[in-house]
Design an enzyme around this catalytic site. Structure first.
Site, PDB file in Angstrom:
ATOM      1  N   PHE A 136       0.852  -1.198   0.000  1.00  0.00           N
ATOM      2  CA  PHE A 136       0.000   0.000   0.000  1.00  0.00           C
ATOM      3  C   PHE A 136       0.879   1.236   0.000  1.00  0.00           C
ATOM      4  O   PHE A 136       1.796   1.356   0.814  1.00  0.00           O
ATOM      5  CB  PHE A 136      -0.923   0.022   1.226  1.00  0.00           C
ATOM      6  N   ASP A 221       9.057   2.627   1.391  1.00  0.00           N
ATOM      7  CA  ASP A 221       7.913   3.374   1.897  1.00  0.00           C
ATOM      8  C   ASP A 221       7.810   3.081   3.394  1.00  0.00           C
ATOM      9  O   ASP A 221       7.348   2.024   3.805  1.00  0.00           O
ATOM     10  CB  ASP A 221       6.652   2.930   1.154  1.00  0.00           C
ATOM     11  N   LYS A 250       2.539   9.784   8.322  1.00  0.00           N
ATOM     12  CA  LYS A 250       1.883   9.260   9.521  1.00  0.00           C
ATOM     13  C   LYS A 250       2.561   9.744  10.810  1.00  0.00           C
ATOM     14  O   LYS A 250       2.370  10.880  11.198  1.00  0.00           O
ATOM     15  CB  LYS A 250       1.786   7.726   9.444  1.00  0.00           C
TER      16      LYS A 250
HETATM   17  C1  LIG Z   1      -0.935   5.181   5.096  1.00  0.00           C
HETATM   18  C2  LIG Z   1       0.117   4.794   4.115  1.00  0.00           C
HETATM   19  C3  LIG Z   1       0.325   5.557   2.958  1.00  0.00           C
HETATM   20  C4  LIG Z   1      -0.563   6.719   2.572  1.00  0.00           C
HETATM   21  O1  LIG Z   1      -0.448   7.781   3.430  1.00  0.00           O
HETATM   22  P1  LIG Z   1      -1.552   8.961   3.367  1.00  0.00           P
HETATM   23  O2  LIG Z   1      -1.058   9.952   4.344  1.00  0.00           O
HETATM   24  O3  LIG Z   1      -2.866   8.333   3.712  1.00  0.00           O
HETATM   25  O4  LIG Z   1      -1.550   9.465   1.972  1.00  0.00           O
HETATM   26  C5  LIG Z   1       1.371   5.197   2.135  1.00  0.00           C
HETATM   27  N1  LIG Z   1       2.150   4.153   2.413  1.00  0.00           N
HETATM   28  C6  LIG Z   1       1.993   3.400   3.518  1.00  0.00           C
HETATM   29  C7  LIG Z   1       2.920   2.276   3.792  1.00  0.00           C
HETATM   30  C8  LIG Z   1       0.941   3.683   4.394  1.00  0.00           C
HETATM   31  O5  LIG Z   1       0.757   2.910   5.476  1.00  0.00           O
END
Ligand SMILES: *Cc1c(COP(=O)(O)O)cnc(C)c1O
Length: 406
Positions: A136, A221, A250
């Site tokens: 994700f 990421d 986050k």
């Molecule tokens: C939550 C998340 C995102 C997206 O972040 P947003 O602030 O919602 O755009 C991207 N990568 C990972 C691994 C995430 O957990």
């Protein structure tokens, strides 16, 4: 004006399905709803509230900056952004930082940078992005297409091209997929939304080696795994594998929206003036709060505390599971844990979450089969114990009620 959960259905776009109660106030790892019912928070705003609610260091940074300067745009730079960037550079492999407002935006920048870097340094056509199933990376059209759940990217017309997906953990498959056309491999060093999947360290080392062999960039990421959640500032430090580009969000802002992309000086050169940008990215208010969060998190006692708290979670979850036999395993690291449901409760993660909520515990799911906890890194022991006691009560009721899903 009186508002409640009903108002949501009246005036909000129906893309979310929020809980029945409406939280109005939080302090540390406790939250109160409109009826003044108290909850313990293991959800942490989806791995965002890294220091709980209204941490004094964050609140005072917010108030101080709020009385000084909120926003400028990137026509001007600002002190909080410069300080935060300097601290991130000092603490990591990176030489350069780009600020965004969310995880998706940080990843969008990372992907655009990787493509531009390859245009600058290689023949045309080295533009293939490889990512992993169940991964994700956000909800912009580029990032959601790179993410490994087609259900999230289908139904919006033609997708951005040059993106393929391997299986997380399958190095032989990745080796077959890589070629001189590979621009970058993007991965979470621990999958969050996909079900809290911790990879074999050898897999991650192998990905790094394959990227080196094919002159491809490795993008980590760390939007969910980063900022102390796994007991190190970033998970790459646990894995001993250094990416070329890293993204954070986050926990980075502790509840204030901010994202960041970190990279080396050489790669950063490809984001020349005008190539990419954001009106809000790196705004002083967000950066002041993130700087305060960074200062608290990046202390050895706090990072070590994460592992002690994890041990406490695991001890109590093992005891609960001995009694009720609902999980196959407890996965994850530090303050990002997943309780994987066994065959008998398959597909019912949401039922567990609702059962917990009914007993005064906020938690999350990660897919249909995993109950996810992403609490504050500084959650007090007594809140962990009380929260898990409430979780146990929820489970006791759930297992004694015949399933209506069958
Ligand atoms: C939550 C998340 C995102 C997206 O972040 P947003 O602030 O919602 O755009 C991207 N990568 C990972 C691994 C995430 O957990």
């Amino acid at each position: 004006m009186q508002v409640n959960r009903e108002t949501f259905n009246d005036v909000m776009v129906p893309n979310y399905n929020p809980a029945a109660m409406v939280p109005v106030r939080g302090q540390g790892s406790r939250v109160w709803d409109q009826e003044n019912v108290e909850y313990i928070d293991f959800a942490g705003g989806i791995a965002v509230n890294v220091l709980g609610h209204c941490h004094p260091a964050l609140t005072s940074a917010l108030l101080e900056q709020g009385n000084k300067l909120w926003h400028l745009s990137n026509v001007f730079t600002n002190e909080p952004a410069l300080r935060l960037a300097a601290k991130l550079v000092d603490a990591t492999f990176a030489d350069k930082v780009y600020f965004a407002n969310s995880g998706a935006e940080a990843n969008e920048a990372a992907l655009k940078l990787a493509r531009r870097f390859m245009l600058d340094h290689h023949d045309e056509g080295k533009d293939e992005i490889i990512a992993f199933k169940q991964g994700f990376h956000g909800r912009t059209f580029f990032t959601v297409t790179v993410g490994g759940q087609p259900a999230y990217s289908d139904g919006f017309g033609p997708k951005p091209g040059g993106i393929i997906h391997g299986e997380y953990g399958n190095l032989a498959m990745l080796e077959d997929m890589m070629s001189n056309k590979t621009c970058a491999v993007m991965m979470e060093p621990m999958q969050g939304e996909g079900g809290i999947i911790v990879p074999e360290p050898e897999f991650v080392k192998g990905v790094r080696a394959l990227c080196d062999k094919h002159n491809a960039l490795l993008i980590f990421d760390e939007v969910q795994s980063g900022m102390g959640r796994t007991g190190k500032l970033f998970e790459y430090m646990n894995l001993d594998v250094t990416p070329d580009i890293l993204t954070s969000a986050k926990s980075l802002g502790g509840g204030f929206p901010i994202g960041a992309m970190l990279t080396t000086a050489k790669i950063a050169e490809s984001l020349k003036p005008g190539t990419h940008g954001s009106t809000y990215g790196g705004n002083p208010l967000a950066c002041a709060v993130a700087e305060a969060a960074f200062d608290v998190i990046n202390q050895q006692e706090v990072l070590d505390g994460v592992l002690l708290k994890e041990a406490l979670f695991r001890e109590h979850l093992a005891r609960i599971n001995n009694k009720y036999e609902v999980f196959t395993e407890i996965r994850g690291k530090g303050m990002l844990l997943g309780c994987a449901l066994n065959e008998k409760y398959k597909g019912r993660a949401r039922d567990f979450m609702v059962a917990a909520n009914n007993e005064g515990l906020m938690c999350l799911v990660a897919g249909m089969n995993v109950v996810r906890f992403a609490p504050s890194l500084v959650i007090p022991e007594e809140d962990i114990i009380e929260g898990l006691a409430r979780f146990e009560k929820g489970i006791a009721k759930l297992v004694s009620t015949p399933s209506d899903s069958k």
